[in-house]
Design a protein around this motif. Sequence first.
Motif, PDB file in Angstrom:
ATOM      1  N   LEU A  32      -0.546   3.593  16.213  1.00 59.55           N
ATOM      2  CA  LEU A  32      -0.260   2.178  15.977  1.00 59.55           C
ATOM      3  C   LEU A  32      -1.178   1.595  14.912  1.00 59.55           C
ATOM      4  CD1 LEU A  32       0.385   0.874  19.590  1.00 59.55           C
ATOM      5  CD2 LEU A  32       2.055   1.153  17.760  1.00 59.55           C
ATOM      6  N   ARG A  33      -2.441   2.020  14.898  1.00 59.37           N
ATOM      7  CA  ARG A  33      -3.357   1.551  13.849  1.00 59.37           C
ATOM      8  C   ARG A  33      -2.906   2.034  12.477  1.00 59.37           C
ATOM      9  NH1 ARG A  33      -7.415   2.703  17.582  1.00 59.37           N
ATOM     10  NH2 ARG A  33      -7.974   4.600  16.502  1.00 59.37           N
ATOM     11  N   LYS A  34      -2.454   3.279  12.394  1.00 63.86           N
ATOM     12  CA  LYS A  34      -1.943   3.787  11.110  1.00 63.86           C
ATOM     13  C   LYS A  34      -0.724   2.986  10.675  1.00 63.86           C
ATOM     14  CE  LYS A  34      -4.816   7.166  10.572  1.00 63.86           C
ATOM     15  NZ  LYS A  34      -5.907   7.031   9.642  1.00 63.86           N
ATOM     16  N   LEU A  35       0.120   2.627  11.632  1.00 56.88           N
ATOM     17  CA  LEU A  35       1.284   1.800  11.329  1.00 56.88           C
ATOM     18  C   LEU A  35       0.852   0.430  10.828  1.00 56.88           C
ATOM     19  CD1 LEU A  35       4.432   1.987  11.705  1.00 56.88           C
ATOM     20  CD2 LEU A  35       4.078   0.765  13.838  1.00 56.88           C
ATOM     21  N   MET A  36      -0.177  -0.134  11.442  1.00 63.10           N
ATOM     22  CA  MET A  36      -0.660  -1.451  11.033  1.00 63.10           C
ATOM     23  C   MET A  36      -1.437  -1.400   9.721  1.00 63.10           C
ATOM     24  SD  MET A  36       0.578  -3.555  13.161  1.00 63.10           S
ATOM     25  CE  MET A  36      -0.243  -5.048  12.709  1.00 63.10           C
ATOM     26  N   ILE A  37      -1.959  -0.238   9.357  1.00 65.86           N
ATOM     27  CA  ILE A  37      -2.686  -0.107   8.088  1.00 65.86           C
ATOM     28  C   ILE A  37      -1.718   0.153   6.934  1.00 65.86           C
ATOM     29  CG2 ILE A  37      -4.304   1.339   6.804  1.00 65.86           C
ATOM     30  CD1 ILE A  37      -5.793   1.774   9.457  1.00 65.86           C
ATOM     31  N   TRP A  38      -0.675   0.937   7.157  1.00 62.03           N
ATOM     32  CA  TRP A  38       0.174   1.361   6.049  1.00 62.03           C
ATOM     33  C   TRP A  38       1.538   0.697   6.008  1.00 62.03           C
ATOM     34  CZ3 TRP A  38      -2.358   3.269   2.335  1.00 62.03           C
ATOM     35  CH2 TRP A  38      -3.538   3.970   2.591  1.00 62.03           C
ATOM     36  N   PHE A  39       2.272   0.655   7.091  1.00 59.68           N
ATOM     37  CA  PHE A  39       3.641   0.135   7.038  1.00 59.68           C
ATOM     38  C   PHE A  39       3.698  -1.385   6.957  1.00 59.68           C
ATOM     39  CE2 PHE A  39       7.305  -1.623   9.321  1.00 59.68           C
ATOM     40  CZ  PHE A  39       8.285  -1.249   8.436  1.00 59.68           C
ATOM     41  N   PHE A  40       3.051  -2.051   7.895  1.00 57.75           N
ATOM     42  CA  PHE A  40       3.173  -3.510   7.963  1.00 57.75           C
ATOM     43  C   PHE A  40       2.611  -4.223   6.730  1.00 57.75           C
ATOM     44  CE2 PHE A  40       4.106  -2.809  12.481  1.00 57.75           C
ATOM     45  CZ  PHE A  40       5.202  -3.648  12.611  1.00 57.75           C
ATOM     46  N   PRO A  41       1.450  -3.844   6.205  1.00 55.46           N
ATOM     47  CA  PRO A  41       1.002  -4.545   4.982  1.00 55.46           C
ATOM     48  C   PRO A  41       1.962  -4.398   3.802  1.00 55.46           C
ATOM     49  CG  PRO A  41      -0.838  -3.456   5.985  1.00 55.46           C
ATOM     50  CD  PRO A  41       0.391  -2.996   6.723  1.00 55.46           C
ATOM     51  N   TYR A  42       2.507  -3.206   3.611  1.00 57.74           N
ATOM     52  CA  TYR A  42       3.434  -3.029   2.501  1.00 57.74           C
ATOM     53  C   TYR A  42       4.732  -3.796   2.725  1.00 57.74           C
ATOM     54  CZ  TYR A  42       0.305   0.390   0.548  1.00 57.74           C
ATOM     55  OH  TYR A  42      -0.790   0.988   0.008  1.00 57.74           O
ATOM     56  N   ALA A  43       5.197  -3.846   3.957  1.00 54.14           N
ATOM     57  CA  ALA A  43       6.387  -4.647   4.259  1.00 54.14           C
ATOM     58  C   ALA A  43       6.089  -6.128   4.065  1.00 54.14           C
ATOM     59  CB  ALA A  43       6.845  -4.369   5.691  1.00 54.14           C
ATOM     60  N   PHE A  44       4.905  -6.569   4.492  1.00 55.94           N
ATOM     61  CA  PHE A  44       4.522  -7.971   4.290  1.00 55.94           C
ATOM     62  C   PHE A  44       4.429  -8.314   2.807  1.00 55.94           C
ATOM     63  CE2 PHE A  44       2.320  -8.276   8.621  1.00 55.94           C
ATOM     64  CZ  PHE A  44       3.344  -9.029   9.158  1.00 55.94           C
ATOM     65  N   ILE A  45       3.868  -7.420   2.016  1.00 59.12           N
ATOM     66  CA  ILE A  45       3.759  -7.665   0.575  1.00 59.12           C
ATOM     67  C   ILE A  45       5.141  -7.747  -0.058  1.00 59.12           C
ATOM     68  CG2 ILE A  45       3.040  -6.620  -1.615  1.00 59.12           C
ATOM     69  CD1 ILE A  45       0.555  -5.586  -0.069  1.00 59.12           C
ATOM     70  N   THR A  46       6.031  -6.862   0.322  1.00 62.85           N
ATOM     71  CA  THR A  46       7.387  -6.878  -0.219  1.00 62.85           C
ATOM     72  C   THR A  46       8.108  -8.169   0.142  1.00 62.85           C
ATOM     73  OG1 THR A  46       7.492  -4.471  -0.051  1.00 62.85           O
ATOM     74  CG2 THR A  46       9.583  -5.646  -0.267  1.00 62.85           C
ATOM     75  N   ILE A  47       8.032  -8.547   1.403  1.00 66.34           N
ATOM     76  CA  ILE A  47       8.679  -9.789   1.836  1.00 66.34           C
ATOM     77  C   ILE A  47       8.029 -10.992   1.158  1.00 66.34           C
ATOM     78  CG2 ILE A  47       9.129 -11.269   3.820  1.00 66.34           C
ATOM     79  CD1 ILE A  47       9.279  -8.689   5.510  1.00 66.34           C
TER      80      ILE A  47
END
Length: 80
Positions: A32-47
């Motif tokens: 979950l930490r890896k998901l919060m470090i890599w997936f969510f920030p990039y999705a947030f930046i894109t949005i």
Amino acid sequence: MYFWQILFLLLAAAVAAYAHLRPQSDIAAKRLRKLMIWFFPYAFITIGLCALFLQPAWVAVVFLLSAAACFILFLKKDIQ
């Protein structure tokens, strides 16, 4: 702010809360930490960048600050 953007913020908040509640050495918490470090920030930046052109600037600021917070907080927790 669109409905799906609010749902994405709520999903990220739920995953973040669940990741913080798990013990540090738990395998699920590490994933979950890896998901919060890599997936969510990039999705947030894109949005956030898309919202910058299509919506008011405060919507973009919310997503870009969320990306920074996710990356910094969870990277700091992952390094420890």
